[in-house]
Write an enzyme that holds these catalytic residues in place. Structure first.
Site, PDB file in Angstrom:
ATOM      1  NE  ARG A 113      -8.841 -12.074  13.675  1.00  0.00           N
ATOM      2  CZ  ARG A 113      -9.370 -11.014  14.262  1.00  0.00           C
ATOM      3  NH1 ARG A 113     -10.199 -10.224  13.615  1.00  0.00           N
ATOM      4  NH2 ARG A 113      -9.062 -10.722  15.509  1.00  0.00           N
ATOM      5  CG  ASN A 331      -9.347  -5.700  13.848  1.00  0.00           C
ATOM      6  OD1 ASN A 331      -8.705  -6.473  13.138  1.00  0.00           O
ATOM      7  ND2 ASN A 331      -9.929  -6.070  14.958  1.00  0.00           N
TER       8      ASN A 331
HETATM    9  C1  BG6 Z   1     -14.507  -4.680  16.388  1.00  0.00           C
HETATM   10  C2  BG6 Z   1     -14.471  -5.936  17.202  1.00  0.00           C
HETATM   11  O1  BG6 Z   1     -14.048  -3.696  17.214  1.00  0.00           O
HETATM   12  O2  BG6 Z   1     -15.715  -4.188  15.942  1.00  0.00           O
HETATM   13  C3  BG6 Z   1     -15.646  -6.842  16.944  1.00  0.00           C
HETATM   14  O3  BG6 Z   1     -13.262  -6.621  17.056  1.00  0.00           O
HETATM   15  C4  BG6 Z   1     -16.904  -6.026  16.936  1.00  0.00           C
HETATM   16  O4  BG6 Z   1     -15.686  -7.843  17.920  1.00  0.00           O
HETATM   17  C5  BG6 Z   1     -16.880  -4.972  15.833  1.00  0.00           C
HETATM   18  O5  BG6 Z   1     -18.028  -6.839  16.802  1.00  0.00           O
HETATM   19  C6  BG6 Z   1     -18.094  -4.044  15.874  1.00  0.00           C
HETATM   20  O6  BG6 Z   1     -18.080  -3.342  17.079  1.00  0.00           O
HETATM   21  P1  BG6 Z   1     -19.376  -2.941  17.917  1.00  0.00           P
HETATM   22  O7  BG6 Z   1     -18.845  -2.265  19.138  1.00  0.00           O
HETATM   23  O8  BG6 Z   1     -20.180  -2.002  17.080  1.00  0.00           O
HETATM   24  O9  BG6 Z   1     -20.101  -4.179  18.259  1.00  0.00           O
END
Ligand code: BG6
Length: 487
Positions: A113, A331
């Site tokens: 993805r 997610n």
């Molecule tokens: C998800 C996002 O929320 O979490 C990703 O879709 C992101 O893009 C991942 O990298 C980790 O989040 P963060 O805020 O700790 O970088």
């Protein structure tokens, strides 16, 4: 600035108390294990993959006519990113994509993805497409297919063209929703001969609140609640317009759906009354985005809670927003709300999370493997979803490179082993999860944390751009190869 901010603290957005609505009784039955030591298998044809996003890995921000995005502006604004870094270079994936596809191939995971950068395709957000805008993705898709990896494209992973922010106020305007629909149609026309599944929007649940409500993500605005609710509504509208455009302009049979970080609810214990309470809470707490997409209306509880700040909408918009999806991507990282049945209206309550609750290397990433069982189970039940992908799951870790050059990320393996067990439990009980995309293939630019947080199965040295498999890469390869967890 960052420490006091809890990463998935949404209690403001969704109308978290005082809500309650009826839902249908649970219909999921447990399967009895016949062999106490048998490996726990996933369904045949289960899709194993990894995930990334454009701004986090591509770099090459000025190449081939790409326009600016709100993340270019934000990262170049002092004080916004913890380590003062930007995605200007990131993983240099724009030129190193073949090597990176080799990493995917080595995992044995047959799905990937990635996201398409809207400002590469429409540098101004709308109007004339950049003639070179999709060339990189064409190369990427072809190389994936050559390597036997199925591409899953995401159209929006937060990199809104800056021009739309400047000219129409970004997601504050439904002009942006329309522009997104046009962009989606254009992309579908060009790639749906090879890409069979398209995710529209990644995590409205994050970028709306973080970007427009609390000012911590791009574009860094702190709007009043009424405007934030309107922004979310415009994003939902954009999703619906994209679904329609993909159906109209993509190849027949192209599958489409959102990739959402729903507000995850876990029943405090596994008893019927708490499970029922968690179902109702799941519906109410997600009404502002996933709910309206899947039901075609905001719940009474949501509208009541929002009161005068409720979004303004028309019946026509609700129809567009709820255009049928082929799948729902979830997610799932952490349990957000532990829910208990309550004698008081609305019949459920959110229990306070103890400060001692364990978390991974990222403070927001609370450890609760059961969430990857409950979130899809509850979502499938509440909205009758037939196909779910876990569109992201994974964890940050320290990922120190040892003297022998290796990375023994035992904490990530602990996390994945426990979460995948619970995911297997869900599939064995009939929860319709068809695939799993691990976040992330490799360390990358982690938004406000810059390069200080590492989520990859592959370690990246951002000076030399050298990629090194962590121990968890071998762990994941094994799970994928056996389509099972445990022995
Ligand atoms: C998800 C996002 O929320 O979490 C990703 O879709 C992101 O893009 C991942 O990298 C980790 O989040 P963060 O805020 O700790 O970088």
């Amino acid at each position: 600035m960052f420490g006091k901010f809890s990463r998935r603290h949404f209690s403001k957005l969704a109308g978290l108390s005082a809500l309650g609505m009826a839902a249908q009784p649970a219909a999921v039955t447990a399967q009895t294990a016949t062999d106490r030591h048998a490996p726990a298998s996933f369904p045949k044809d289960f899709v194993w993959g990894t995930a990334t996003s454009a701004y986090q890995i591509e770099g090459a921000v000025n190449e081939d006519g790409r326009g600016r995005s709100i993340w270019d502006t934000f990262t170049h604004t002092p004080g916004k990113i913890e380590d003062r870094s930007t995605g200007d270079r990131a993983n240099e994936h724009y030129v190193r994509y073949k090597e990176d596809i080799g990493l995917i191939r080595d995992l044995g995971a047959r799905a990937y993805r990635f996201s398409i950068a809207w400002p590469r395709v429409f540098p101004e957000g709308r109007g004339a497409p950049n003639p070179k805008g999709l060339d990189f993705y064409d190369r990427l898709i072809d190389e994936l297919l050559r390597n036997g990896v199925e591409p899953y494209a995401t159209l929006y992973h937060w990199d809104l063209p800056q021009a739309l922010e400047d000219r129409v106020g970004g997601w504050r305007s439904s002009e942006t929703s329309k522009a997104f629909g046009d962009y989606a149609g254009y992309v579908a026309r060009r790639i749906s001969d090879r890409v069979k599944s398209i995710f529209t929007i990644n995590e409205a649940g994050r970028f709306v609140n973080f970007g427009y409500g609390w000012g911590v993500d791009a574009p860094g605005l702190k709007l009043p609640d009424a405007e934030v609710n309107q922004v979310r509504h415009h994003v939902a509208l954009a999703h619906g317009l994209a679904v329609q455009a993909i159906r109209a302009q993509g190849r027949a049979g192209t599958k489409v759906g959102p990739a959402e970080n729903l507000a995850t609810c876990v029943p405090v214990f596994d008893t019927p009354e708490h499970v029922r309470a968690a179902e109702i809470a799941t519906r109410e707490l997600n009404s502002g985005f996933l709910g309206v997409i899947l039901e075609g209306k905001y719940t009474d509880g949501f509208l009541q809670y929002a009161g005068k700040d409720a979004p303004k909408f028309t019946a026509d918009e609700l129809k567009i927003i709820s255009s049928p999806n082929d799948f729902v991507g979830l997610n799932i990282y952490a349990p957000q709300f532990y829910i208990a049945a309550s004698d008081k209206a609305p019949g459920w309550s959110i229990l306070p999370l103890p400060t001692s609750f364990p978390h991974m290397n990222s403070e927001w990433l609370k450890i609760g493997p059961e969430v990857i069982y409950w979130a899809p189970r509850l979502a499938a039940k509440v909205w009758n979803i037939e196909t779910i992908y876990i569109s992201e799951n994974g964890t940050s870790a320290e990922d120190k490179v040892h003297a022998d050059g290796r990375i023994y990320d035992l904490d990530r393996i602990m996390y994945l082993r426990n979460y995948l067990r619970q995911l297997q439990r869900a599939t064995a009980e009939g929860v319709p999860v068809r695939g799993y995309f691990l976040w992330s293939l490799m360390d990358n630019f982690e938004w406000i944390f810059g390069y200080e947080k590492r989520f990859g199965l592959y370690h990246v040295d951002f000076e030399t751009q050298r990629r090194t498999a962590k121990l968890s890469a071998a762990f994941y390869r094994d799970v994928v190869a056996r389509n099972a967890i445990g022995v």
